[in-house]
Design a protein around this motif. Structure first.
Motif, PDB file in Angstrom:
ATOM      1  N   ASN A  38      12.867  83.047  44.326  1.00 35.92           N
ATOM      2  CA  ASN A  38      11.569  83.627  44.062  1.00 35.92           C
ATOM      3  C   ASN A  38      10.765  83.673  45.362  1.00 35.92           C
ATOM      4  O   ASN A  38      11.143  83.057  46.361  1.00 35.92           O
ATOM      5  CB  ASN A  38      10.820  82.779  43.036  1.00 35.92           C
ATOM      6  N   LYS A 123      10.782  94.795  43.521  1.00 38.09           N
ATOM      7  CA  LYS A 123      10.849  95.303  42.152  1.00 38.09           C
ATOM      8  C   LYS A 123      12.120  96.117  41.945  1.00 38.09           C
ATOM      9  O   LYS A 123      12.756  96.038  40.883  1.00 38.09           O
ATOM     10  CB  LYS A 123       9.623  96.145  41.854  1.00 38.09           C
ATOM     11  N   TYR A 127      13.038  92.103  40.621  1.00 39.26           N
ATOM     12  CA  TYR A 127      12.007  91.068  40.602  1.00 39.26           C
ATOM     13  C   TYR A 127      10.839  91.457  39.691  1.00 39.26           C
ATOM     14  O   TYR A 127      10.417  92.623  39.679  1.00 39.26           O
ATOM     15  CB  TYR A 127      11.460  90.823  42.007  1.00 39.26           C
ATOM     16  N   ALA A 128      10.314  90.484  38.956  1.00 40.03           N
ATOM     17  CA  ALA A 128       9.007  90.640  38.325  1.00 40.03           C
ATOM     18  C   ALA A 128       7.961  90.448  39.419  1.00 40.03           C
ATOM     19  O   ALA A 128       8.076  89.525  40.228  1.00 40.03           O
ATOM     20  CB  ALA A 128       8.820  89.611  37.225  1.00 40.03           C
ATOM     21  N   THR A 129       6.956  91.307  39.450  1.00 40.17           N
ATOM     22  CA  THR A 129       6.012  91.275  40.561  1.00 40.17           C
ATOM     23  C   THR A 129       4.586  91.154  40.030  1.00 40.17           C
ATOM     24  O   THR A 129       4.212  91.797  39.049  1.00 40.17           O
ATOM     25  CB  THR A 129       6.137  92.547  41.424  1.00 40.17           C
ATOM     26  N   HIS A 176       6.241  83.846  33.089  1.00 40.81           N
ATOM     27  CA  HIS A 176       7.332  84.593  33.741  1.00 40.81           C
ATOM     28  C   HIS A 176       8.245  83.718  34.594  1.00 40.81           C
ATOM     29  O   HIS A 176       9.088  84.261  35.322  1.00 40.81           O
ATOM     30  CB  HIS A 176       6.745  85.695  34.631  1.00 40.81           C
ATOM     31  N   GLN A 179      12.066  84.323  35.078  1.00 37.30           N
ATOM     32  CA  GLN A 179      12.551  85.510  35.787  1.00 37.30           C
ATOM     33  C   GLN A 179      12.434  85.296  37.298  1.00 37.30           C
ATOM     34  O   GLN A 179      11.616  84.509  37.759  1.00 37.30           O
ATOM     35  CB  GLN A 179      11.695  86.729  35.417  1.00 37.30           C
ATOM     36  N   PHE A 181      10.856  86.244  40.584  1.00 38.12           N
ATOM     37  CA  PHE A 181       9.528  86.838  40.727  1.00 38.12           C
ATOM     38  C   PHE A 181       9.067  86.870  42.179  1.00 38.12           C
ATOM     39  O   PHE A 181       9.527  86.097  43.029  1.00 38.12           O
ATOM     40  CB  PHE A 181       8.495  86.077  39.882  1.00 38.12           C
ATOM     41  N   VAL A 183       5.197  86.802  43.744  1.00 38.89           N
ATOM     42  CA  VAL A 183       3.784  86.652  43.443  1.00 38.89           C
ATOM     43  C   VAL A 183       2.997  86.642  44.748  1.00 38.89           C
ATOM     44  O   VAL A 183       3.316  85.873  45.665  1.00 38.89           O
ATOM     45  CB  VAL A 183       3.510  85.354  42.647  1.00 38.89           C
TER      46      VAL A 183
END
Length: 340
Positions: A38, A123, A127-129, A176, A179, A181, A183
């Motif tokens: 992450n 993304k 990746y979750a952003t 989240h 997942q 991510f 951030v």
């Protein structure tokens, strides 16, 4: 949770107040499998490098960032591409020099979609952003900084306190964390008028000092004010240190949550700043105009256990445009297109 027990010896409360502390609520979340890696990117607005303990400052303003630096790698000669917030952040997110995208101020047209941001790159590979920004003038419609973010929490007007931003990021992480991510957390508390909440506001202020009274923010001198009282300068410099400590505290809260969720070891943390601040040097008071060293020399720390050398201080010249390709290289993600 607070109670007023009433008169001595009586087992009753006259009143109670209750608040849901975010970190305690967070502990109820059961960590789920997230092998990472992450990414958490902090951009700490208006933070000059030499006011952090890990950069040699005499005061202990930054125990949490110090810990990240001790367990990771600190770049001693990192420099910003701009002393203005929006173009500086666009440089970080695109790895482009300012003259490459042509946005020099705070109220220009937004970044064209043709430029690929770090969020878009991550993304695209799953990746979750999420981005959390503390300044109202940084909203996506005006800057384009929201490109690539699934969640982009904007400040509606003015600026938001660091605790509010950290709380929002913590809530997102709770939802989240299972997942992979990316951030981005932007904190604005080191900016004038240096007014974090107690106890940080006066943490470094000399209680016995003969300071002149607080000035209204609109009356703070900016530059070439030869009449500015020396004690006022020292007072606001001390207040700035308190704002640095408060910002560091919010960084520490996020790091603690990552640890509680069991994903600190699989998370690359980058601590950066868009620009610094002059605190009276060169007759510039509490502003970041010009390219003097206090304005452009910024902190840059990388932390990722097992992947980033621990306790290393690197003296190579580097810039904020280097953050984007360095992150992708560490993650093993191909850099597509040209970066500066």
């Amino acid at each position: 949770f607070e109670t007023d027990p009433g008169e001595s010896g009586r087992n009753e409360a006259d009143w109670t107040t209750w608040e849901m502390p975010v970190l305690r609520w967070q502990r109820k979340v059961q960590p789920k499998l997230n092998e990472g890696p992450n990414v958490v990117l902090f951009t700490l607005d208006t933070l000059r490098a030499d006011r952090l303990s890990c950069y040699g400052y005499r005061r202990k303003t930054s125990p949490n960032i110090d810990r990240l630096a001790l367990q990771g790698t600190l770049m001693t000669r990192a420099y910003s591409q701009s002393t203005t917030t929006i173009p500086s952040h666009i440089s970080i997110m695109t790895s482009k020099y300012v003259n490459g995208f042509g946005i020099y101020g705070q109220s220009e047209d937004p970044l064209p979609g043709v430029y690929r941001t770090l969020a878009e790159c991550l993304k695209e590979v799953g990746y979750a952003t999420a981005g959390f920004v503390a300044a109202g003038f940084m909203r996506d419609a005006w800057t384009g900084l929201g490109q690539g973010f699934d969640t982009f929490e904007e400040c509606p007007v003015g600026t938001l306190d660091g605790e509010h931003i950290a709380n929002s990021a913590i809530r997102w992480l709770a939802k989240h964390h299972d997942q992979r991510f990316f951030v981005w957390i932007h904190l604005y508390d080191c900016h004038v008028p240096y007014a974090p909440p107690p106890p940080f506001r006066d943490r470094f202020v000399d209680s016995q000092g003969e300071y002149t009274p607080d000035l209204e923010p609109t009356l703070l001198p900016v530059r070439d004010d030869e009449k500015f009282d020396r004690l006022n300068r020292e007072y606001y410099s001390d207040r700035y240190d308190g704002a640095v400590a408060y910002t560091d505290h919010q960084v520490g809260r996020i790091v603690s949550v990552l640890e509680e969720l069991g994903i600190l070891e699989t998370t690359l943390i980058v601590v950066a700043a868009d620009h610094g601040e002059c605190l009276g040097e060169h007759s510039i008071y509490f502003d970041h105009v010009t390219l003097y060293e206090p304005n452009v020399h910024v902190p840059l720390v990388f932390h990722w256990p097992g992947h980033i050398p621990a306790g290393e201080r690197r003296g190579e010249l580097c810039e904020n445009v280097d953050i984007y390709p360095t992150v992708l290289d560490l993650l093993g993600v191909e850099v597509r297109g040209r970066v500066d």
